[in-house]
Design a protein around this motif. Structure first.
Motif, short mmCIF file in Angstrom:
data_model
loop_
_atom_site.label_atom_id
_atom_site.label_comp_id
_atom_site.label_asym_id
_atom_site.label_seq_id
_atom_site.Cartn_x
_atom_site.Cartn_y
_atom_site.Cartn_z
N HIS A 133 1.07 -0.99 0.11
CA HIS A 133 0.07 -0.05 0.26
C HIS A 133 0.75 1.19 -0.33
CE1 HIS A 133 -2.98 -2.48 0.73
NE2 HIS A 133 -2.88 -3.47 1.20
N GLY A 165 2.22 1.97 -2.90
CA GLY A 165 2.86 2.71 -4.74
C GLY A 165 3.23 1.39 -5.92
N GLY A 182 3.29 -1.69 -5.96
CA GLY A 182 2.62 -2.55 -7.34
C GLY A 182 2.38 -1.71 -8.57
N THR A 183 1.50 -0.60 -7.84
CA THR A 183 1.49 0.49 -9.40
C THR A 183 2.59 1.09 -9.95
OG1 THR A 183 -0.39 0.96 -8.00
CG2 THR A 183 0.12 2.66 -10.19
N ALA A 184 4.07 0.84 -9.16
CA ALA A 184 4.80 0.67 -10.81
C ALA A 184 5.54 0.42 -11.05
CB ALA A 184 5.68 1.98 -8.62
N PHE A 201 3.43 -2.12 -11.89
CA PHE A 201 2.88 -2.26 -13.76
C PHE A 201 2.92 -0.76 -14.83
CE2 PHE A 201 0.40 -5.24 -10.62
CZ PHE A 201 0.38 -6.38 -11.50
N ARG A 202 2.90 -0.15 -14.17
CA ARG A 202 3.40 0.80 -15.33
C ARG A 202 4.63 0.23 -16.03
NH1 ARG A 202 4.95 4.74 -12.06
NH2 ARG A 202 2.42 5.21 -11.08
N LEU A 213 -5.99 -4.72 -6.90
CA LEU A 213 -4.61 -3.90 -7.78
C LEU A 213 -4.74 -4.51 -9.13
CD1 LEU A 213 -1.76 -2.20 -7.86
CD2 LEU A 213 -0.82 -4.45 -6.90
N TYR A 214 -4.38 -5.48 -9.27
CA TYR A 214 -4.72 -6.15 -11.10
C TYR A 214 -5.88 -5.31 -11.96
CZ TYR A 214 -1.83 -9.27 -8.66
OH TYR A 214 -0.94 -10.04 -7.37
N LYS A 256 -7.36 -2.41 -10.92
CA LYS A 256 -6.68 -1.09 -11.19
C LYS A 256 -5.82 -0.89 -12.63
CE LYS A 256 -4.06 1.43 -8.58
NZ LYS A 256 -3.34 2.03 -7.57
N ASN A 257 -4.97 -2.24 -12.75
CA ASN A 257 -3.89 -1.98 -13.47
C ASN A 257 -4.32 -2.55 -15.11
OD1 ASN A 257 -1.31 -0.52 -12.53
ND2 ASN A 257 -2.01 -1.35 -11.16
#
Length: 169
Positions: free
Chosen positions: A95, A97, A99-101, A103-104, A132-133, A135-136
């Motif tokens: 939580h 960021g 995971g988001t980084a 996937f980017r 998370l998945y 969201k991406n």
């Protein structure tokens, strides 16, 4: 926090982090203590690094590896346009960021590498990973009933996929 590609020199720390993840969560493949072959792990990572897979590491400010993303590209011609994704983040770093980084950067690699389809599985009770998945851009494509046995209980998994270039809903 630094997100970067994993290198050969990272393999011992990567193996150590994977063992810690096995202890911290019931959502990874290995049970605590089941991972017992550091040389086999090293060989597998070296093959991945030289074979077109994509491996990212999250590194804390003190140099500790705290997360990873591994995209294993299809090896045969008919699935060379696909990659199977595995992600793990140490509990105390979730939580934030990471995971988001991951996937980017994964999306950038996939587009540059001719990957059309990304896929993964996630245990149905793992709602934060599923979120998370989604969201991406990943979508649930099906359920694998009784795919995992965790603490003696059979657990279903979502099979999720993402087509590169399709907008997320």
């Amino acid at each position: 926090m630094t997100i970067r590609e994993l290198t050969e020199k990272d393999i011992p720390a990567f193996y150590h982090m994977m063992c810690l993840l096995d202890e911290e969560t019931e959502y990874m493949m290995y049970e605590p203590g089941e991972r017992r072959d550091p040389e086999g792990f090293r060989t597998r990572v070296l093959e991945a690094l030289s074979g077109g897979d994509f491996l990212l590491a999250a590194e804390s400010k003190n140099g500790e590896l705290v997360g990873f993303l591994w995209a294993e590209r299809g090896k045969m011609n008919r699935i060379r346009h696909t990659a199977y994704i595995v992600v793990g983040i140490r509990e105390s770093y979730r939580h934030r960021g990471i995971g988001t980084a991951f996937f980017r950067q994964l999306d950038e690699w996939a587009a540059a590498s001719g990957i059309v389809r990304l896929e993964l599985t996630v245990e149905c009770p793992n709602g934060s990973a599923k979120a998370l998945y989604e969201k991406n851009g990943f979508r649930v494509e099906g359920i694998r009933p009784k795919a995992m046995k965790v603490n003696g209980s059979l657990i279903d998994e979502y099979y999720m996929g993402k087509i590169i270039g399709e907008p997320a809903e």
